[in-house]
Design an enzyme around this catalytic site. Sequence first.
Site, mmCIF file in Angstrom:
data_model
loop_
_atom_site.group_PDB
_atom_site.id
_atom_site.type_symbol
_atom_site.label_atom_id
_atom_site.label_comp_id
_atom_site.label_asym_id
_atom_site.label_seq_id
_atom_site.Cartn_x
_atom_site.Cartn_y
_atom_site.Cartn_z
ATOM 1 N N ILE A 69 0.831 -1.218 0.000
ATOM 2 C CA ILE A 69 0.000 0.000 0.000
ATOM 3 C C ILE A 69 0.863 1.264 0.000
ATOM 4 O O ILE A 69 0.495 2.280 0.581
ATOM 5 C CB ILE A 69 -0.990 0.018 1.188
ATOM 6 C CG1 ILE A 69 -0.254 -0.199 2.522
ATOM 7 C CG2 ILE A 69 -2.086 -1.009 0.994
ATOM 8 C CD1 ILE A 69 -1.164 0.012 3.733
ATOM 9 N N PRO A 100 1.333 3.530 -2.302
ATOM 10 C CA PRO A 100 0.652 4.737 -2.778
ATOM 11 C C PRO A 100 -0.227 5.379 -1.700
ATOM 12 O O PRO A 100 -0.345 6.600 -1.641
ATOM 13 C CB PRO A 100 -0.186 4.248 -3.955
ATOM 14 C CG PRO A 100 0.566 3.062 -4.460
ATOM 15 C CD PRO A 100 1.085 2.394 -3.225
ATOM 16 N N TYR A 101 -0.834 4.561 -0.856
ATOM 17 C CA TYR A 101 -1.634 5.088 0.251
ATOM 18 C C TYR A 101 -0.748 5.886 1.203
ATOM 19 O O TYR A 101 -1.082 7.013 1.589
ATOM 20 C CB TYR A 101 -2.310 3.933 0.987
ATOM 21 C CG TYR A 101 -2.895 4.293 2.331
ATOM 22 C CD1 TYR A 101 -4.128 4.932 2.421
ATOM 23 C CD2 TYR A 101 -2.215 3.981 3.509
ATOM 24 C CE1 TYR A 101 -4.672 5.259 3.658
ATOM 25 C CE2 TYR A 101 -2.756 4.295 4.741
ATOM 26 C CZ TYR A 101 -3.974 4.936 4.810
ATOM 27 O OH TYR A 101 -4.502 5.261 6.041
ATOM 28 N N TYR A 102 0.393 5.322 1.576
ATOM 29 C CA TYR A 102 1.301 6.032 2.473
ATOM 30 C C TYR A 102 1.872 7.283 1.816
ATOM 31 O O TYR A 102 2.058 8.314 2.471
ATOM 32 C CB TYR A 102 2.441 5.117 2.928
ATOM 33 C CG TYR A 102 2.056 4.226 4.081
ATOM 34 C CD1 TYR A 102 1.910 4.740 5.364
ATOM 35 C CD2 TYR A 102 1.814 2.869 3.892
ATOM 36 C CE1 TYR A 102 1.548 3.930 6.429
ATOM 37 C CE2 TYR A 102 1.451 2.050 4.943
ATOM 38 C CZ TYR A 102 1.318 2.583 6.217
ATOM 39 O OH TYR A 102 0.941 1.796 7.262
#
Length: 220
Positions: free
Chosen positions: A125, A127-129
């Site tokens: 994840i 891209p989320y971070y």
Amino acid sequence: MKILVIGAHGRVGQRIVNQLNDKGDNVLAGLRDEAQFSTFNGEHITPILLDIQQTTVAALSAQMAGVDAVVFSAGAGGGGYDRTMLIDLDGAVKAMQATEQAGIKRFVMVSAMGTSSRATWADAIRPYYAAKFYADHWLIHDTALDYTILRPSTLSDDSGTGKITINASDKLDNGAKTVSRDDVAAVAVAVLHDDQTVKQTISFTGGKTAIQSAIDAAAK
């Protein structure tokens, strides 16, 4: 206090809205679909149509008339990395810009533990971070808002305990791995009513210290 919660239909957002209602605050629950309005029935809750991905800064600022504080708890929720960038990053920045345009100072951001260091981002994840990292960076360095950034560890649907542990290292591998969404909401409600948390970033997980006591210690 009159508070706008952006992302009010999320699993943390719903809890924030309901807990604020229980405290007697007036809450504007920002929802992206009118079908979600029936989610809330508290006497201090007013649902409003607010799609953070589609709205403009000007339109959002107009919706903030009379608001004292803004909570950003919106997220793509695994809806694809394109939506993650448009909601978790661009949506967050639009909310900050609209808050400033509306002349509001207080802004609470629900972020994520581990955001501060790329070395700790989970590959699955990233891209989320990245979205959370740059949204937090914008809030700190590119606004004059009285912000508080909340960085909870992995979220669970366990019942809240009213207790947390502050994790100053902002790393998921330090201490308990999860915190209940109930307790994340309780932290958000607590900091909204606590000016000592202005300009603070608070990383936390489930723990053994009463929420207000943990916040008091973190703010010293």
